[in-house]
Design a protein around this motif. Structure first.
Motif, mmCIF file in Angstrom:
data_model
loop_
_atom_site.group_PDB
_atom_site.id
_atom_site.type_symbol
_atom_site.label_atom_id
_atom_site.label_comp_id
_atom_site.label_asym_id
_atom_site.label_seq_id
_atom_site.Cartn_x
_atom_site.Cartn_y
_atom_site.Cartn_z
ATOM 1 N N VAL A 277 0.870 -1.278 -0.008
ATOM 2 C CA VAL A 277 0.028 -0.127 -0.060
ATOM 3 C C VAL A 277 0.845 1.098 -0.056
ATOM 4 O O VAL A 277 2.018 1.442 0.705
ATOM 5 N N ILE B 14 -7.376 3.581 -2.253
ATOM 6 C CA ILE B 14 -6.216 2.832 -1.847
ATOM 7 C C ILE B 14 -5.425 2.625 -3.054
ATOM 8 O O ILE B 14 -5.782 2.030 -4.352
ATOM 9 N N ALA C 24 -2.183 0.844 -4.433
ATOM 10 C CA ALA C 24 -1.030 -0.205 -4.031
ATOM 11 C C ALA C 24 -0.235 -0.916 -5.463
ATOM 12 O O ALA C 24 -0.790 -0.539 -6.311
#
Length: 248
Positions: A194, A244, A246
């Motif tokens: 991440v 997110i 990542a």
């Protein structure tokens, strides 16, 4: 016009962060577009603008109606050759896209409804090239707890707070919600690193539409406020969604 402006406010932060992440993706030919897979991409809200920027996008979605709308949308924008719709879901991803073929995978609002989130994340990891980008958008538990409490549904708020899937009861239409620690752990289990976590729609869903639509500059001010709050831990924890970024 009003609904379109509201939708734009809700997706602007995700689109901005994604654009920056894709710009940083190393390519053999800097002028060539990237190979992108949009899982659950529906009618092409993200896929078509990415194709307009020159990227090749494969949209995997279980709905034939959504894919038909995607085809029309891509045609209207003149990017039909860059957008490819395929009927399927997360379990079909490795067979549809092929292993290590994508520079980026988008998974927006999908992990909430799959049978096994970690298995779905592993499928996404399998189609990414080394260093490939995952853009993940998930519903967050804390926001629904607050929303149910403010609406006077106190028992449902407590249920959502304690339920393993963040649901407020049997009638809750959302099969699953996440908190930041849980989704980061699941990403790690699937082999992702991440890089950034943003809160999405922190204030956009709270500010009355009448204010945004009637006051000059209100829409821009609201977007700026959401942008400023998106990485602030206290406000991010209350955001309806987490975005997110990542890498594999």
């Amino acid at each position: 016009m009003v609904d379109r402006r509201r939708r734009s406010l809700r997706t602007a932060l995700v689109a901005e962060a994604l654009r920056v992440a894709l710009a940083g993706r190393t390519r053999t030919d800097p002028t060539a577009g990237l190979d992108i897979v949009d899982l659950g991409g529906g009618t092409g809200g993200f896929a078509v603008p990415l194709a307009v920027e020159g990227h090749r996008v494969t949209v995997v979605d279980p709905s034939p109606d959504a894919l038909a709308s995607l085809e029309r949308r891509a045609s209207d924008e003149g990017v039909s050759k860059l957008v490819h719709g395929v009927q399927g879901d997360a379990t079909d991803l490795p067979q549809i896209a092929g292993k290590a073929t994508a520079d980026a995978v988008l998974c927006h609002g999908v992990l909430e409804v799959v049978d096994d989130p970690v298995q779905a994340l592993q499928a996404m990891a399998s189609v990414l090239r080394d260093g490939g980008v995952l853009s993940l958008l998930v519903a967050q538990r804390n926001a629904v707890v607050l929303a149910r409490a403010l609406a006077g549904h106190l028992t449902e708020a407590r249920t959502a707070l304690q339920d393993p899937d963040g649901r407020w009861g049997p009638a809750d239409p959302m099969p699953r919600r996440f908190d930041e620690a849980a989704i980061v752990a699941q990403l790690a289990e699937a082999g992702f690193m991440v890089h950034t976590v943003h809160g999405v729609r922190t204030f956009t869903d709270l500010v009355p539409a009448a204010i945004v639509d009637s006051e000059a500059g209100a829409a821009e001010a609201l977007a700026d406020l959401d942008r400023a709050a998106s990485q602030h831990p206290a406000f991010r924890a209350l955001s309806p969604q987490l975005h997110i970024l990542a890498t594999r």
